[in-house]
Enzyme design. Structure first.
Site, PDB file in Angstrom:
ATOM      1  CD  GLU A 155      -1.721   2.326   1.662  1.00 55.40           C
ATOM      2  OE1 GLU A 155      -1.395   3.220   0.833  1.00 55.40           O
ATOM      3  OE2 GLU A 155      -1.743   2.509   2.881  1.00 55.40           O
ATOM      4  CB  CYS A 208      -2.319   6.771   2.269  1.00 58.23           C
ATOM      5  SG  CYS A 208      -3.281   5.521   3.125  1.00 58.23           S
TER       6      CYS A 208
END
Length: 482
Positions: free
Chosen positions: A250, A284
């Site tokens: 990720e 994020c």
């Protein structure tokens, strides 16, 4: 004032000081002053953690799912009971407000609960075959895991990886962020007290390059899970390929937000600004690039700027604080660069856009209007409290602009039209799409991106599946001579 704990490594079920020669200084982002110092893990510590994960792998794999469930549930209950003790530590070392720290710790307990339950449902299947045969697909733990977690959410990123691995029957070594170690220690204290067997989960801190190279070259490991930057992801990805390791990556995002002219403008602008400035923008999957329909853009900009101007900025441990400091000097320098670049390209900075006077890594909540698509705040991952807004008229054109990025983690669309919501959410190139919501992360839904934002998923049934491998067993009657 909250006292700061001693930071140690957790290896083979024991808390120990690092044996490395280098020392880490943990800073308070609100003051830029030291909170503590601790010794890094040495190569011997890393090898011990690898040995522990390898030696306990078969025992943990053969532990009944019901027992793994009980341990994870106990750990979740312990973590939930310690919210008020852990949250101030998180705010001290990371900078976010106490309310956000409490929510993160509570969410981390929920994540462990989810994985505890889902680990009991790692089903295989029976495939129809000829009489006398048995065709099965079984699920097995992938094996020992190395996990690397960042500083922006030091509780939830640790529990996502630990929860998924342990629920699936994998042992794990977590290399948590050296900038936010106390939160990771708090999570591991709960795991240890919940009765986790020795060596099943290990925690190390140290020089990232040294640890990653040592661990990923070890024959013990079978998987790597990273939440981090694209650059680190590519480095670890190359090491993983060279050593035949499964990966989950990720690697950040730059989420577009498309706001149509049929919404409640004030409500949507407030929701978007609130989500954007959460954790000082260091999220994020935060809404990042705002494309607002021409007919409502002026009102949206006005509301967002008013929200930003009214936010109370201060040390995270102060109860009145609504937005804390940035986590480190690197992020502060990046915000100054982003704001200066936007100004140089003709964008209008409507509020803030600067560093307030005083100590710490503070940057005022900033709204920038009329931002060209080639400005750095539109092309790069900002990861900070800057909200860039631009306009659109044509649906096809705004979808093209939203997808014109190397990232593909989160994306958002706000509209009252079901037809438009379906069209745009289908067309957006991202692993996560929020329709009339800014929430993209829940324990029961998969979290992951596409393109440069990485691959693989955490949370949801996919979060357990990421730590499993499938085995096909084709069983026939004994073979006899004719």
């Amino acid at each position: 004032m909250q006292s700061f704990p001693e930071i140690r490594q957790f290896i083979q079920g024991e808390w120990r000081r690092g044996s490395g020669k280098s020392v880490e200084t943990v800073l308070n982002p609100a003051t830029a002053r030291p909170l503590t110092e601790f010794a890094h893990a040495g190569l011997g510590d890393i090898d011990d953690a690898l040995d522990a994960a390898g030696e306990s792998a078969r025992r943990w794999r053969n532990t009944a799912p019901e027992e793994r469930y009980r341990i994870l549930r106990r750990a979740a209950d312990l973590l939930r009971s310690r919210v008020e003790a852990a949250a101030p530590l998180l705010s001290l070392e990371q900078g976010k407000p106490l309310a956000e720290s409490r929510a993160e710790i509570a969410a981390s307990a929920d994540i462990l609960d989810w994985y505890a339950e889902e680990g009991r449902r790692a089903y295989g299947r029976i495939v129809p075959g000829a009489p006398g045969t048995r065709l099965m697909v079984t699920a097995e733990p992938v094996g020992p895991v190395a996990a690397f977690t960042p500083w922006n959410f030091p509780a939830t990123t640790v529990t996502r990886k630990v929860g998924g691995a342990l629920a699936a029957g994998c042992t794990i070594i977590v290399k948590a962020s050296e900038e936010t170690p106390a939160t990771a220690v708090a999570v591991f204290e709960c795991l240890a007290e919940a009765g986790l067997p020795l060596g099943v989960a290990n925690l190390v801190f140290g020089v990232p390059a040294q640890i990653s190279e040592r661990m990923l070259k070890s024959p013990v490991l079978r998987k790597v899970s990273l939440t981090g930057s694209i650059g680190v992801g590519r480095t670890l990805g190359h090491l993983a390929v060279d050593h035949d390791l499964v990966t989950t990556m990720e690697l950040g995002g730059n989420a577009p937000v498309i706001v149509f002219d049929d919404v409640d403008v004030e409500a949507v602008a407030t929701a978007c600004a609130s989500a954007k400035f959460r954790n000082a923008g260091q999220v994020c999957n935060a809404p990042s690039r705002f494309y607002v329909h021409e007919r409502v853009a002026d009102r949206f900009i006005e509301c967002a700027a008013a929200f930003a101007a009214a936010l109370r900025v201060g040390p995270g441990v102060q109860p009145s604080t609504q937005m804390g400091a940035l986590a480190n000097r690197r992020r502060l320098d990046a915000m100054i660069e982003f704001a200066d670049d936007a100004r140089s390209r003709g964008a209008t900075v409507l509020c803030a856009g600067n560093r307030p006077e005083g100590d710490g890594y503070f940057f005022a909540p900033t709204v920038i209007a009329e931002v060209p698509d080639n400005a750095k705040v539109m092309t790069d991952e900002v990861f900070g409290p800057i909200m860039p807004i631009t306009r659109f008229l044509d649906v096809d054109d705004v979808i093209r602009r939203a997808n014109d990025t190397t990232y593909g983690l989160g994306s958002f669309v706000f509209t009252a039209s079901l037809e438009r919501a379906t069209l745009v959410s289908d067309a957006l190139e991202a692993g996560l799409v929020g329709v009339n919501t800014t929430v993209l992360s829940r324990p029961e839904t998969p979290f992951g991106g596409i393109k440069a934002s990485g691959h693989g998923y955490e949370s949801g049934v996919e979060g357990v599946e990421a730590y499993l491998r499938r085995k096909a067993i084709l069983q026939h009657p004994p073979i006899h001579s004719a």
